[in-house]
Write a protein that holds these residues in place. Sequence first.
Motif, short mmCIF file in Angstrom:
data_model
loop_
_atom_site.label_atom_id
_atom_site.label_comp_id
_atom_site.label_asym_id
_atom_site.label_seq_id
_atom_site.Cartn_x
_atom_site.Cartn_y
_atom_site.Cartn_z
N ALA A 355 -0.71 -74.64 -59.43
CA ALA A 355 -2.07 -75.15 -59.24
C ALA A 355 -2.43 -76.15 -60.34
O ALA A 355 -3.08 -77.17 -60.09
N ALA A 356 -2.00 -75.88 -61.58
CA ALA A 356 -2.26 -76.81 -62.68
C ALA A 356 -1.54 -78.13 -62.45
O ALA A 356 -2.09 -79.21 -62.74
N ARG A 357 -0.32 -78.08 -61.92
CA ARG A 357 0.40 -79.31 -61.61
C ARG A 357 -0.33 -80.12 -60.54
O ARG A 357 -0.45 -81.34 -60.64
N ARG A 358 -0.83 -79.41 -59.52
CA ARG A 358 -1.56 -80.12 -58.45
C ARG A 358 -2.82 -80.76 -59.00
O ARG A 358 -3.17 -81.89 -58.63
N GLN A 359 -3.52 -80.05 -59.88
CA GLN A 359 -4.73 -80.61 -60.47
C GLN A 359 -4.42 -81.89 -61.24
O GLN A 359 -5.19 -82.86 -61.20
N ALA A 360 -3.29 -81.90 -61.95
CA ALA A 360 -2.90 -83.09 -62.71
C ALA A 360 -2.62 -84.28 -61.79
O ALA A 360 -2.76 -85.43 -62.21
N GLU A 361 -2.26 -83.99 -60.56
CA GLU A 361 -1.99 -85.06 -59.58
C GLU A 361 -3.25 -85.48 -58.84
O GLU A 361 -3.47 -86.66 -58.60
N GLU A 362 -4.07 -84.51 -58.47
CA GLU A 362 -5.15 -84.77 -57.51
C GLU A 362 -6.53 -84.90 -58.14
O GLU A 362 -7.36 -85.67 -57.65
N ALA A 363 -6.81 -84.13 -59.21
CA ALA A 363 -8.16 -84.14 -59.77
C ALA A 363 -8.11 -84.01 -61.29
O ALA A 363 -8.69 -83.08 -61.87
N PRO A 364 -7.41 -84.91 -61.95
CA PRO A 364 -7.29 -84.80 -63.40
C PRO A 364 -8.62 -85.04 -64.10
O PRO A 364 -9.46 -85.82 -63.64
N GLY A 365 -8.81 -84.37 -65.22
CA GLY A 365 -10.01 -84.60 -66.01
C GLY A 365 -9.92 -85.91 -66.77
O GLY A 365 -8.84 -86.48 -66.94
N THR A 366 -11.04 -86.39 -67.22
CA THR A 366 -11.09 -87.66 -67.94
C THR A 366 -11.23 -87.42 -69.44
O THR A 366 -11.56 -86.31 -69.89
N MET A 367 -11.01 -88.47 -70.22
CA MET A 367 -11.17 -88.35 -71.66
C MET A 367 -12.61 -88.01 -72.03
O MET A 367 -12.87 -87.30 -72.99
N ALA A 368 -13.55 -88.51 -71.24
CA ALA A 368 -14.96 -88.26 -71.52
C ALA A 368 -15.32 -86.78 -71.37
O ALA A 368 -16.32 -86.31 -71.92
N GLU A 369 -14.52 -86.03 -70.61
CA GLU A 369 -14.79 -84.61 -70.39
C GLU A 369 -14.17 -83.70 -71.44
O GLU A 369 -14.41 -82.49 -71.43
N LEU A 370 -13.38 -84.25 -72.34
CA LEU A 370 -12.71 -83.42 -73.34
C LEU A 370 -13.70 -82.80 -74.31
O LEU A 370 -14.69 -83.43 -74.69
N LYS A 371 -13.44 -81.57 -74.70
CA LYS A 371 -14.24 -80.89 -75.72
C LYS A 371 -13.49 -81.03 -77.04
O LYS A 371 -12.37 -80.54 -77.18
N PHE A 372 -14.10 -81.67 -78.00
CA PHE A 372 -13.44 -81.96 -79.25
C PHE A 372 -13.60 -80.81 -80.25
O PHE A 372 -14.62 -80.13 -80.29
N ARG A 373 -12.55 -80.62 -81.04
CA ARG A 373 -12.53 -79.54 -82.03
C ARG A 373 -13.44 -79.91 -83.20
O ARG A 373 -13.16 -80.84 -83.96
N ASN A 374 -14.53 -79.20 -83.36
CA ASN A 374 -15.40 -79.40 -84.50
C ASN A 374 -16.21 -78.13 -84.72
O ASN A 374 -16.20 -77.21 -83.88
N GLU A 375 -16.89 -78.06 -85.83
CA GLU A 375 -17.63 -76.85 -86.20
C GLU A 375 -18.68 -76.47 -85.15
O GLU A 375 -18.83 -75.31 -84.80
N ARG A 376 -19.40 -77.48 -84.66
CA ARG A 376 -20.48 -77.18 -83.71
C ARG A 376 -19.91 -76.59 -82.41
O ARG A 376 -20.40 -75.59 -81.91
N ALA A 377 -18.86 -77.23 -81.88
CA ALA A 377 -18.26 -76.74 -80.65
C ALA A 377 -17.69 -75.34 -80.87
O ALA A 377 -17.81 -74.47 -80.01
N SER A 378 -17.08 -75.11 -82.02
CA SER A 378 -16.50 -73.80 -82.31
C SER A 378 -17.57 -72.72 -82.41
O SER A 378 -17.38 -71.61 -81.91
N ARG A 379 -18.70 -73.05 -83.02
CA ARG A 379 -19.78 -72.06 -83.13
C ARG A 379 -20.34 -71.72 -81.75
O ARG A 379 -20.65 -70.55 -81.47
N LEU A 380 -20.48 -72.72 -80.88
CA LEU A 380 -20.98 -72.46 -79.53
C LEU A 380 -20.02 -71.56 -78.75
O LEU A 380 -20.43 -70.66 -78.03
N ILE A 381 -18.72 -71.83 -78.91
CA ILE A 381 -17.72 -71.01 -78.22
C ILE A 381 -17.74 -69.59 -78.76
O ILE A 381 -17.63 -68.61 -78.01
N ALA A 382 -17.92 -69.44 -80.07
CA ALA A 382 -17.95 -68.12 -80.68
C ALA A 382 -19.13 -67.29 -80.17
O ALA A 382 -19.04 -66.07 -80.06
N LYS A 383 -20.23 -67.96 -79.84
CA LYS A 383 -21.43 -67.27 -79.37
C LYS A 383 -21.34 -66.92 -77.88
O LYS A 383 -22.07 -66.07 -77.41
N ALA A 384 -20.48 -67.63 -77.15
CA ALA A 384 -20.42 -67.46 -75.70
C ALA A 384 -19.87 -66.07 -75.32
O ALA A 384 -19.12 -65.47 -76.06
#
Length: 384
Positions: A355-384
Amino acid sequence: MHSYGSSFSKPGHEPGPPMWLLAELTYRCPLQCPYCSNPLDFARSKQELSTEQWIEVFRQSRALGAAQLGFSGGEPLVRQDLAILIGAARELGYYTNLITSGIGLTEEKLASFSAAGLDHIQISFQAADEEVNNLLAGSKKAFAQKLAMARAVKAHGYPMVLNFVTHRHNIDNIGRIIELCVELEADFVELATCQFYGWAELNRAGLLPSKAQLVRAEAITNQWREKLAAQNHPCKLIFVTPDYYEERPKACMNGWGNLFLDITPDGTALPCHSARQLPVEFPSVLEHSIEYIWRHSFGFNRFRGDDWMPEPCRNCDERQRDFGGCRCQAFMLTGDASNADPVCSKSADHGKILAARRQAEEAPGTMAELKFRNERASRLIAKA
C-alpha cells in the motif's frame, strides 16, 4: 498494543561484545530535517549525561570489547566537551567517528578534534541544490557552511566521507549530487534513501520515492561508478535503497543485541537507535553497568537469538540471515514488535508495504506537507 516487561527467553549462547558503540550525545540540533531519526517526542528529554558519565560509559564499553565509537545526536557539535570526549575515547583505544551536519564546525574545532585523536568525520548534506538543502535543513546558511567544512575536513587530512539522505524530493538530482561529491574530492559517498523511522516515518507519504525514481537513480549511480573506475578515481559510491521496495527484510543491526550498543543523551541503553519507541523496558547506564545491560538486561535479551520468534519466522530457513527483520518496523506497522517485519513477502502484513508503494505512485505527499523536526512540533506530538 503489547507490553513486554515480565518474561523472556534468554539466547542459547552468551552474546559476544558490543563492537560498535554509538554515543547520542544530545538531541539538540540547529537543523530541522523532516527525516531525522530522533524520537518524535525528543523535546521531553532534557537530561544529558555529563562529561564524566560519558567517559565512564566509554570505559565500561571498551572493557567489554567495544572497538568503534561514533559521536552522534542531534548535532554532537552542540556539546562543548566534544574534544574532551574524543580525547578520552582515544586514550581508551577506540576508533572514533564524528557524525555531523557540519553546522557549528570551525577550523579551530577541527584542529582541536584532530589533536584529540579523532579518526573519522562524516558530513551530511540535504541536497546538492542550495535552495532545497537549506529548505530541508531549515537554515539559510546551511549549504554554504557544509561546503566550507567539507573542504576543511579534507584539508585536515581526513578521508572525505559524505552522506546524502535521498528521498522523492531530491533523488531525481542524484547525478548532480554525485558531481558535487566528486568536486569535493570525496573518498566515500553514502547515497542513502530514507529509512522510515522517527520523523521519516511520520513523513513517509511525502518522502518515499517511486519505484521508477529508485531505478533511475541506481542506474545513474552505476554509470558514475563505471566512469570513476575507468578514471581510477578513489571515490566509492554506496547506494542504499529503502527496504520498502524489497521482498526480504534487512538483517537489522546484524541482529538484536549482537554487535551494536546505543546510548541516548539521558543514558538509556538501546540495541538500536530507534528502539526507544518500543513498549519494552530498557535499562539506564545511571542504574546499571554496561556489562549487566549488554548481557543480562531484559531489553537486550527480548529479541536476541530466535527463541522469541512466532511463525512465519520461527521455521523460516532464512531466520539466521535476517533475524526476522526490524523489530521497530514490525511494531510501527503492526503494533506488535514480535511480528515478522512486514517488508517480508511471507508476512501477513506485507500488504501494508504494498500500500505504501502504491501511495508513492498514485498519491504522494508534497514537500509543503512535511512536518519538520523542531522543538515546537516535538512538544505538540508529545502532548498528543
